[in-house]
Each structure stands twice: as C-alpha cells, then as structure tokens.
Design a protein around this motif. Sequence first.
Motif, PDB file in Angstrom:
ATOM      1  N   GLU A  51      -4.546  16.222   4.705  1.00 60.00           N
ATOM      2  CA  GLU A  51      -3.974  16.783   3.486  1.00 60.00           C
ATOM      3  C   GLU A  51      -2.630  17.458   3.788  1.00 60.00           C
ATOM      4  OE1 GLU A  51      -6.978  19.354   1.972  1.00 60.00           O
ATOM      5  OE2 GLU A  51      -8.224  17.718   1.190  1.00 60.00           O
ATOM      6  N   GLN A  52      -2.556  18.167   4.909  1.00 57.71           N
ATOM      7  CA  GLN A  52      -1.294  18.787   5.311  1.00 57.71           C
ATOM      8  C   GLN A  52      -0.228  17.720   5.517  1.00 57.71           C
ATOM      9  OE1 GLN A  52      -1.172  21.755   8.432  1.00 57.71           O
ATOM     10  NE2 GLN A  52      -3.330  22.273   8.132  1.00 57.71           N
ATOM     11  N   GLN A  53      -0.585  16.631   6.176  1.00 55.04           N
ATOM     12  CA  GLN A  53       0.371  15.562   6.440  1.00 55.04           C
ATOM     13  C   GLN A  53       0.920  14.987   5.136  1.00 55.04           C
ATOM     14  OE1 GLN A  53      -2.173  13.034   8.813  1.00 55.04           O
ATOM     15  NE2 GLN A  53      -1.272  13.736  10.741  1.00 55.04           N
ATOM     16  N   VAL A  54       0.033  14.741   4.194  1.00 53.41           N
ATOM     17  CA  VAL A  54       0.453  14.167   2.913  1.00 53.41           C
ATOM     18  C   VAL A  54       1.370  15.124   2.167  1.00 53.41           C
ATOM     19  CG1 VAL A  54      -0.345  13.486   0.611  1.00 53.41           C
ATOM     20  CG2 VAL A  54      -1.533  12.626   2.647  1.00 53.41           C
ATOM     21  N   ILE A  55       1.007  16.407   2.084  1.00 50.99           N
ATOM     22  CA  ILE A  55       1.834  17.389   1.371  1.00 50.99           C
ATOM     23  C   ILE A  55       3.210  17.513   2.013  1.00 50.99           C
ATOM     24  CG2 ILE A  55       2.098  19.860   0.873  1.00 50.99           C
ATOM     25  CD1 ILE A  55       0.220  18.443  -1.047  1.00 50.99           C
ATOM     26  N   LYS A  56       3.248  17.563   3.339  1.00 50.90           N
ATOM     27  CA  LYS A  56       4.533  17.721   4.023  1.00 50.90           C
ATOM     28  C   LYS A  56       5.419  16.489   3.866  1.00 50.90           C
ATOM     29  CE  LYS A  56       2.844  21.176   7.277  1.00 50.90           C
ATOM     30  NZ  LYS A  56       2.450  21.497   8.675  1.00 50.90           N
ATOM     31  N   LEU A  57       4.821  15.308   3.945  1.00 57.74           N
ATOM     32  CA  LEU A  57       5.608  14.089   3.771  1.00 57.74           C
ATOM     33  C   LEU A  57       6.082  13.931   2.335  1.00 57.74           C
ATOM     34  CD1 LEU A  57       3.512  11.590   5.935  1.00 57.74           C
ATOM     35  CD2 LEU A  57       5.815  12.420   6.436  1.00 57.74           C
ATOM     36  N   ARG A  58       5.224  14.276   1.373  1.00 55.10           N
ATOM     37  CA  ARG A  58       5.559  14.077  -0.037  1.00 55.10           C
ATOM     38  C   ARG A  58       6.530  15.131  -0.564  1.00 55.10           C
ATOM     39  NH1 ARG A  58       5.692  11.400  -3.441  1.00 55.10           N
ATOM     40  NH2 ARG A  58       4.153  11.900  -5.016  1.00 55.10           N
ATOM     41  N   TYR A  59       6.297  16.407  -0.222  1.00 52.61           N
ATOM     42  CA  TYR A  59       7.050  17.481  -0.861  1.00 52.61           C
ATOM     43  C   TYR A  59       8.132  18.099   0.006  1.00 52.61           C
ATOM     44  CZ  TYR A  59       3.591  16.979  -4.467  1.00 52.61           C
ATOM     45  OH  TYR A  59       2.811  16.455  -5.461  1.00 52.61           O
ATOM     46  N   PHE A  60       8.000  18.014   1.323  1.00 56.01           N
ATOM     47  CA  PHE A  60       9.025  18.574   2.189  1.00 56.01           C
ATOM     48  C   PHE A  60       9.973  17.501   2.707  1.00 56.01           C
ATOM     49  CE2 PHE A  60       5.868  21.824   1.984  1.00 56.01           C
ATOM     50  CZ  PHE A  60       6.571  23.022   2.097  1.00 56.01           C
ATOM     51  N   ARG A  61       9.480  16.261   2.811  1.00 52.00           N
ATOM     52  CA  ARG A  61      10.354  15.161   3.228  1.00 52.00           C
ATOM     53  C   ARG A  61      10.773  14.295   2.058  1.00 52.00           C
ATOM     54  NH1 ARG A  61      10.100  13.984   8.626  1.00 52.00           N
ATOM     55  NH2 ARG A  61      11.960  12.748   8.158  1.00 52.00           N
ATOM     56  N   GLY A  62      10.092  14.434   0.914  1.00 46.23           N
ATOM     57  CA  GLY A  62      10.489  13.692  -0.284  1.00 46.23           C
ATOM     58  C   GLY A  62      10.111  12.227  -0.276  1.00 46.23           C
ATOM     59  N   PHE A  63       9.128  11.836   0.544  1.00 39.95           N
ATOM     60  CA  PHE A  63       8.733  10.432   0.616  1.00 39.95           C
ATOM     61  C   PHE A  63       7.865  10.047  -0.585  1.00 39.95           C
ATOM     62  CE2 PHE A  63       8.880  10.535   5.556  1.00 39.95           C
ATOM     63  CZ  PHE A  63      10.268  10.454   5.504  1.00 39.95           C
ATOM     64  N   THR A  64       7.942   8.785  -0.969  1.00 42.87           N
ATOM     65  CA  THR A  64       7.092   8.268  -2.034  1.00 42.87           C
ATOM     66  C   THR A  64       5.664   8.130  -1.506  1.00 42.87           C
ATOM     67  OG1 THR A  64       7.461   5.961  -1.412  1.00 42.87           O
ATOM     68  CG2 THR A  64       9.014   6.943  -2.984  1.00 42.87           C
ATOM     69  N   GLN A  65       4.716   7.951  -2.437  1.00 40.74           N
ATOM     70  CA  GLN A  65       3.339   7.735  -1.997  1.00 40.74           C
ATOM     71  C   GLN A  65       3.226   6.463  -1.162  1.00 40.74           C
ATOM     72  OE1 GLN A  65       0.651   7.820  -5.345  1.00 40.74           O
ATOM     73  NE2 GLN A  65       0.626  10.050  -5.440  1.00 40.74           N
ATOM     74  N   ASP A  66       3.975   5.442  -1.529  1.00 37.63           N
ATOM     75  CA  ASP A  66       3.910   4.179  -0.799  1.00 37.63           C
ATOM     76  C   ASP A  66       4.407   4.350   0.630  1.00 37.63           C
ATOM     77  OD1 ASP A  66       3.493   1.259  -0.748  1.00 37.63           O
ATOM     78  OD2 ASP A  66       5.655   1.183  -0.492  1.00 37.63           O
ATOM     79  N   LYS A  67       5.549   5.050   0.803  1.00 34.78           N
ATOM     80  CA  LYS A  67       6.095   5.252   2.145  1.00 34.78           C
ATOM     81  C   LYS A  67       5.175   6.160   2.958  1.00 34.78           C
ATOM     82  CE  LYS A  67      10.341   6.296   4.635  1.00 34.78           C
ATOM     83  NZ  LYS A  67      11.790   6.601   4.517  1.00 34.78           N
ATOM     84  N   THR A  68       4.618   7.181   2.298  1.00 38.26           N
ATOM     85  CA  THR A  68       3.674   8.071   2.971  1.00 38.26           C
ATOM     86  C   THR A  68       2.464   7.282   3.465  1.00 38.26           C
ATOM     87  OG1 THR A  68       4.354   9.966   1.624  1.00 38.26           O
ATOM     88  CG2 THR A  68       2.207  10.100   2.673  1.00 38.26           C
ATOM     89  N   ALA A  69       1.976   6.372   2.638  1.00 39.09           N
ATOM     90  CA  ALA A  69       0.825   5.549   3.008  1.00 39.09           C
ATOM     91  C   ALA A  69       1.130   4.709   4.244  1.00 39.09           C
ATOM     92  CB  ALA A  69       0.430   4.658   1.836  1.00 39.09           C
ATOM     93  N   LYS A  70       2.328   4.135   4.300  1.00 37.79           N
ATOM     94  CA  LYS A  70       2.701   3.300   5.443  1.00 37.79           C
ATOM     95  C   LYS A  70       2.794   4.130   6.718  1.00 37.79           C
ATOM     96  CE  LYS A  70       5.181  -0.158   2.698  1.00 37.79           C
ATOM     97  NZ  LYS A  70       6.510  -0.709   2.328  1.00 37.79           N
ATOM     98  N   ILE A  71       3.328   5.347   6.608  1.00 37.46           N
ATOM     99  CA  ILE A  71       3.451   6.215   7.784  1.00 37.46           C
ATOM    100  C   ILE A  71       2.080   6.605   8.317  1.00 37.46           C
ATOM    101  CG2 ILE A  71       4.189   8.523   8.546  1.00 37.46           C
ATOM    102  CD1 ILE A  71       6.570   8.245   6.638  1.00 37.46           C
ATOM    103  N   LEU A  72       1.158   6.901   7.398  1.00 26.76           N
ATOM    104  CA  LEU A  72      -0.170   7.357   7.798  1.00 26.76           C
ATOM    105  C   LEU A  72      -1.153   6.219   8.053  1.00 26.76           C
ATOM    106  CD1 LEU A  72      -0.610  10.411   5.382  1.00 26.76           C
ATOM    107  CD2 LEU A  72       0.169  10.403   7.764  1.00 26.76           C
ATOM    108  N   GLY A  73      -0.766   5.005   7.693  1.00 27.49           N
ATOM    109  CA  GLY A  73      -1.634   3.860   7.929  1.00 27.49           C
ATOM    110  C   GLY A  73      -2.824   3.800   6.986  1.00 27.49           C
ATOM    111  N   VAL A  74      -2.612   4.261   5.749  1.00 24.35           N
ATOM    112  CA  VAL A  74      -3.676   4.197   4.742  1.00 24.35           C
ATOM    113  C   VAL A  74      -3.100   3.539   3.485  1.00 24.35           C
ATOM    114  CG1 VAL A  74      -4.826   6.261   5.635  1.00 24.35           C
ATOM    115  CG2 VAL A  74      -3.112   6.493   3.821  1.00 24.35           C
TER     116      VAL A  74
END
Length: 234
Positions: free
Chosen positions: A191-214
């Motif tokens: 959950e921390q990873q998703v919040i930081k990627l989405r709100y602090f790095r500004g990544f889309t859900q799709d890009k976040t998914a690719k980074i996390l492998g989900v």
Amino acid sequence: MSTAQRELLQLAKSGDKEASERMIVENSGLIWSIAKRYFGRGVEADDLYQLGCIGFIKAVEGYDPEFGTQFSTYAVPKIAGEIRRFLRDDGMIKVSRGIKERAMTIRLARDRLSHQNGREPTVTELAQETGFTVEDIAMCETATSAYESINQENGDDGFTLESVLTSGGIEETLVETIALNEAINQLADREQQVIKLRYFRGFTQDKTAKILGVSQVQVSRIERKALESLRKFV
C-alpha cells in the motif's frame, strides 16, 4: 518549422546538450515573452526566465509532430505552467529567501542532469553539480516540496492527498502533513508503494502496475484500501 529546426529538435530530444542549449537560445524571445507576464510577483526576472527554460526543455522532451500542432504552440503552455506552478507553490509555504534560491539552483541542476543523462540524478551528482552538501540539498528540498506533494492531483476526480487533511491554516496543515507521513508509514508495504508511486511520483495506475508487477485492477484495489486507511489514521 524548417528541416534544420526539426533536426535540431530531434537532437535535443535525444539528449544532445548542445542542441538543447541552441534551442533555448533560438527561442529565448518566446521564453522571455511568457516570463514577462509574471513580472511583479516577487520573483526575479532571471529566475522567471530560468523557470521558463525548464518548461521549454520539458516541451522539447514531450513534443511529437503527430500531435498536429506547431512546436511553439505546444511549448507555450509548458513554459507558462512551469512558472505558474512555482509561483503557486512558493506562495503557500514561506521559507527564507536563501533556501528558495538554493532550491531553485537544485531544481535547475536536477532538470539539467535529468535531460543530460536520461535519468534522475543521484543526490551525490546534485551535490557535485551545485557545490552544495548532501545535507543542504535534503534540507532545501524538504522545505520546499511539502506543498507540492500533498497537492498533486491524482486518483479519480483529481483527488489529492491534501483532501485527507483538514482545511486549517498553513501551520496546521504542516503539522497534519507530518501526521499524514506517519500514517503512510503505518500502511502495509504494498500500500505504501502504491501511494508513493501514485501521489508522490505522479504515476498512472497502469504505470504503477507495471513497476510493481501486478494488474491495474489490483493497483486500483490497493489504492482504494490505502486511502480508506489514511482517512482513518489522519
């Protein structure tokens, strides 16, 4: 745009430092014309121009002829947006002029090195480029980035982390920002990873998914659960 200008733009897009500098010189009139719109707002003219240059380089990096617009048309809102964002953020949290000036130097160095190397610079590289200590860089970026992080629009309907906080004054908001950081630390690791990627790095859900492998659906569920938890924690 002439053939020579298109070739210069392609070189600049590929990371050619000399081509980027030539692009800035050749378009300095455009950059100044936009910077002048913001004179008289407490920021030095040269600083406004430098901010405009950052926006211009971002336009160079992001422009695609297939957009169907002239490069200058695409660049104008990028230049203006960079200046407006600084003026907005600068007016929300009051820090000393010395810190603002050092933060500006660091910001310019970060963008210059990112464009030159094709990646985010390390703190050590920033220290070498600016002559500041690692501790100075950390202090300046912490002092000037709090507002930007909690106000980054993301999620559904332009949600921001600020909406988790109350609508108190600046001092109260800063205290709550600390509480928000502590709340984020209480989340599960994913959950921390998703919040930081989405709100602090500004990544889309799709890009976040690719980074996390989900999957993107999984990211959406994790994000929704994390935001529900944050509203309870803060």
